[in-house]
Design a protein around this motif. Sequence first.
Motif, mmCIF file in Angstrom:
data_model
loop_
_atom_site.group_PDB
_atom_site.id
_atom_site.type_symbol
_atom_site.label_atom_id
_atom_site.label_comp_id
_atom_site.label_asym_id
_atom_site.label_seq_id
_atom_site.Cartn_x
_atom_site.Cartn_y
_atom_site.Cartn_z
ATOM 1 N N VAL A 266 -87.619 24.296 -17.024
ATOM 2 C CA VAL A 266 -86.909 23.934 -15.802
ATOM 3 C C VAL A 266 -86.113 25.158 -15.370
ATOM 4 O O VAL A 266 -85.325 25.701 -16.138
ATOM 5 C CB VAL A 266 -85.963 22.740 -16.024
ATOM 6 C CG1 VAL A 266 -85.266 22.368 -14.710
ATOM 7 C CG2 VAL A 266 -86.717 21.542 -16.587
ATOM 8 N N PHE A 267 -86.333 25.596 -14.133
ATOM 9 C CA PHE A 267 -85.666 26.783 -13.612
ATOM 10 C C PHE A 267 -84.526 26.347 -12.690
ATOM 11 O O PHE A 267 -84.766 25.679 -11.683
ATOM 12 C CB PHE A 267 -86.656 27.671 -12.863
ATOM 13 C CG PHE A 267 -87.736 28.232 -13.752
ATOM 14 C CD1 PHE A 267 -87.519 29.379 -14.496
ATOM 15 C CD2 PHE A 267 -88.961 27.591 -13.863
ATOM 16 C CE1 PHE A 267 -88.504 29.893 -15.323
ATOM 17 C CE2 PHE A 267 -89.959 28.095 -14.689
ATOM 18 C CZ PHE A 267 -89.725 29.251 -15.421
ATOM 19 N N PHE A 268 -83.316 26.756 -13.047
ATOM 20 C CA PHE A 268 -82.132 26.358 -12.296
ATOM 21 C C PHE A 268 -81.723 27.465 -11.331
ATOM 22 O O PHE A 268 -81.563 28.626 -11.721
ATOM 23 C CB PHE A 268 -80.981 26.037 -13.250
ATOM 24 C CG PHE A 268 -81.155 24.749 -13.998
ATOM 25 C CD1 PHE A 268 -80.628 23.565 -13.500
ATOM 26 C CD2 PHE A 268 -81.872 24.710 -15.186
ATOM 27 C CE1 PHE A 268 -80.802 22.362 -14.181
ATOM 28 C CE2 PHE A 268 -82.052 23.523 -15.875
ATOM 29 C CZ PHE A 268 -81.511 22.338 -15.372
ATOM 30 N N LEU A 269 -81.556 27.095 -10.073
ATOM 31 C CA LEU A 269 -81.135 28.018 -9.032
ATOM 32 C C LEU A 269 -79.707 27.718 -8.623
ATOM 33 O O LEU A 269 -79.310 26.552 -8.528
ATOM 34 C CB LEU A 269 -82.067 27.896 -7.822
ATOM 35 C CG LEU A 269 -83.563 28.094 -8.111
ATOM 36 C CD1 LEU A 269 -84.391 27.736 -6.889
ATOM 37 C CD2 LEU A 269 -83.835 29.521 -8.547
ATOM 38 N N ASN A 270 -78.938 28.771 -8.369
ATOM 39 C CA ASN A 270 -77.531 28.632 -7.999
ATOM 40 C C ASN A 270 -77.430 28.054 -6.591
ATOM 41 O O ASN A 270 -77.968 28.616 -5.634
ATOM 42 C CB ASN A 270 -76.847 30.000 -8.069
ATOM 43 C CG ASN A 270 -75.339 29.894 -7.906
ATOM 44 O OD1 ASN A 270 -74.812 28.858 -7.508
ATOM 45 N ND2 ASN A 270 -74.640 30.969 -8.204
ATOM 46 N N GLY B 221 -96.288 23.843 -9.274
ATOM 47 C CA GLY B 221 -96.094 23.237 -10.586
ATOM 48 C C GLY B 221 -94.764 23.552 -11.244
ATOM 49 O O GLY B 221 -94.488 23.069 -12.345
ATOM 50 N N HIS B 222 -93.925 24.366 -10.601
ATOM 51 C CA HIS B 222 -92.629 24.687 -11.178
ATOM 52 C C HIS B 222 -91.699 23.469 -11.114
ATOM 53 O O HIS B 222 -91.691 22.724 -10.124
ATOM 54 C CB HIS B 222 -91.967 25.847 -10.435
ATOM 55 C CG HIS B 222 -92.634 27.173 -10.664
ATOM 56 N ND1 HIS B 222 -92.585 27.821 -11.878
ATOM 57 C CD2 HIS B 222 -93.374 27.960 -9.841
ATOM 58 C CE1 HIS B 222 -93.257 28.963 -11.789
ATOM 59 N NE2 HIS B 222 -93.748 29.066 -10.567
ATOM 60 N N VAL B 223 -90.912 23.282 -12.167
ATOM 61 C CA VAL B 223 -89.894 22.229 -12.199
ATOM 62 C C VAL B 223 -88.555 22.892 -11.883
ATOM 63 O O VAL B 223 -88.156 23.850 -12.549
ATOM 64 C CB VAL B 223 -89.844 21.538 -13.568
ATOM 65 C CG1 VAL B 223 -88.793 20.432 -13.568
ATOM 66 C CG2 VAL B 223 -91.214 20.980 -13.927
ATOM 67 N N LEU B 224 -87.857 22.397 -10.880
ATOM 68 C CA LEU B 224 -86.666 23.070 -10.368
ATOM 69 C C LEU B 224 -85.402 22.260 -10.609
ATOM 70 O O LEU B 224 -85.397 21.034 -10.563
ATOM 71 C CB LEU B 224 -86.816 23.338 -8.872
ATOM 72 C CG LEU B 224 -88.042 24.149 -8.436
ATOM 73 C CD1 LEU B 224 -88.054 24.303 -6.921
ATOM 74 C CD2 LEU B 224 -88.066 25.497 -9.128
ATOM 75 N N ILE C 219 -86.152 18.076 -3.705
ATOM 76 C CA ILE C 219 -87.003 19.093 -4.327
ATOM 77 C C ILE C 219 -86.638 19.269 -5.797
ATOM 78 O O ILE C 219 -87.481 19.596 -6.624
ATOM 79 C CB ILE C 219 -86.865 20.437 -3.584
ATOM 80 C CG1 ILE C 219 -87.419 20.310 -2.164
ATOM 81 C CG2 ILE C 219 -87.552 21.571 -4.328
ATOM 82 C CD1 ILE C 219 -87.198 21.536 -1.309
ATOM 83 N N PHE C 220 -85.382 19.014 -6.132
ATOM 84 C CA PHE C 220 -84.873 19.278 -7.482
ATOM 85 C C PHE C 220 -84.883 18.007 -8.324
ATOM 86 O O PHE C 220 -84.450 16.949 -7.896
ATOM 87 C CB PHE C 220 -83.446 19.831 -7.405
ATOM 88 C CG PHE C 220 -83.327 21.064 -6.556
ATOM 89 C CD1 PHE C 220 -83.609 22.315 -7.084
ATOM 90 C CD2 PHE C 220 -82.953 20.975 -5.219
ATOM 91 C CE1 PHE C 220 -83.517 23.456 -6.314
ATOM 92 C CE2 PHE C 220 -82.856 22.111 -4.434
ATOM 93 C CZ PHE C 220 -83.145 23.360 -4.977
ATOM 94 N N THR C 221 -85.380 18.156 -9.550
ATOM 95 C CA THR C 221 -85.385 17.028 -10.479
ATOM 96 C C THR C 221 -84.183 17.072 -11.417
ATOM 97 O O THR C 221 -83.845 16.061 -12.027
ATOM 98 C CB THR C 221 -86.661 17.034 -11.336
ATOM 99 O OG1 THR C 221 -86.728 18.268 -12.072
ATOM 100 C CG2 THR C 221 -87.898 16.917 -10.462
#
Length: 356
Positions: free
Chosen positions: A79-83, A102-105, A122-124
């Motif tokens: 899971v990639f976390f964006l600020n 396919g990216h998990v955000l 968009i974010f899980t």
Amino acid sequence: MSNNDILFCRKAVVNRGSDTVAYYILHPVASSDSHNSLFLSALFVDVNLSEITQQKTIYIKTSLDELQALPLQNNIHAVFFLNAAELNEENFEILSDLRLQGHVLGISNPQVSDFSSEFFNIFTHVHFSLDRTSVNDVISRLAGPLLELKTIWVNKVETADQYSLLQEKLPVGQFSGNFIHKMTSVKGKRILAYQAILIDLLAALNNRETSPKKLAECIERDPTLTYRIIKLTHSAMYRSQFNVSNAQRAIEIIGIRDLIKWVSLVMLGSVDGKPACIFSMALSRACFCNNLSALLFPKLEGAFLVGLFSYLPSFLDEELEVLLKDLPLEENIKIALIESKGLNSSPKCDTFTSSN
């Protein structure tokens, strides 16, 4: 580098019952939350992440630009976390495309009122850091309907009081911090950047459905490699009269069949700290093997790589068996290099396989 280099650090992320459900991956420099593309690229090639993280989900903080340049890792649940402070509604299309890939955000420290419900969907995952906001503030933010179905991760839990309150108010939340689990350093041997590019390029070339665009994306990860491949199109061998502005056009001129030969030569020629004569010897052996194979087995490909890769131990200071294990080469090439055998399992001349 030695096998004791610190590649990255990890922190356990636990649930209400203190069971580890994920690992938060941190940059090793000062154990900070900093991120950069070189760290992320090395993270996925230097170690077996699935093994080290015991096949659990990994959490990584990154930026939108870095995430766009990172290949999708199908064998790892990340899971990639964006600020949130670096995002706005104009990023909706890019983020949607990343999700479709396919990216998990996840989103870090958001003010829910700053975004539309469509954007937030968009974010899980949603992440809050207690060095940015208080426990009570986190709890109040979670009261909104947009966060009801999200996986909530609270980091920087430093005291028993914080942890107890979070366990009570967020029964399905996930938590990490020094109070819960000390950080662990993960050590290993770092793979050189150009070796990683070569591995990805070989894998792409072995896939018959790979397009020139996909191959170009591999090459363009290294500016020096890109420059040399483009420059090659103006050599006497190809006689290109056109100005070539990108790697994809260079591939179309050179041809996929010759591409891997030249990329391998450029990669090995870029290794620092090695005598120039090693490169000359490797090239001479590669040409000799290629010419001999053309005479004896004109329909057989791969002799050039056999000669060239027989020198890999001299360039990369590692046993040939170990190096070839990670390279997606055709089986006949590996047999020739490791077992000194060719067609019909007949032994070949040591010239093909010796690295001395």
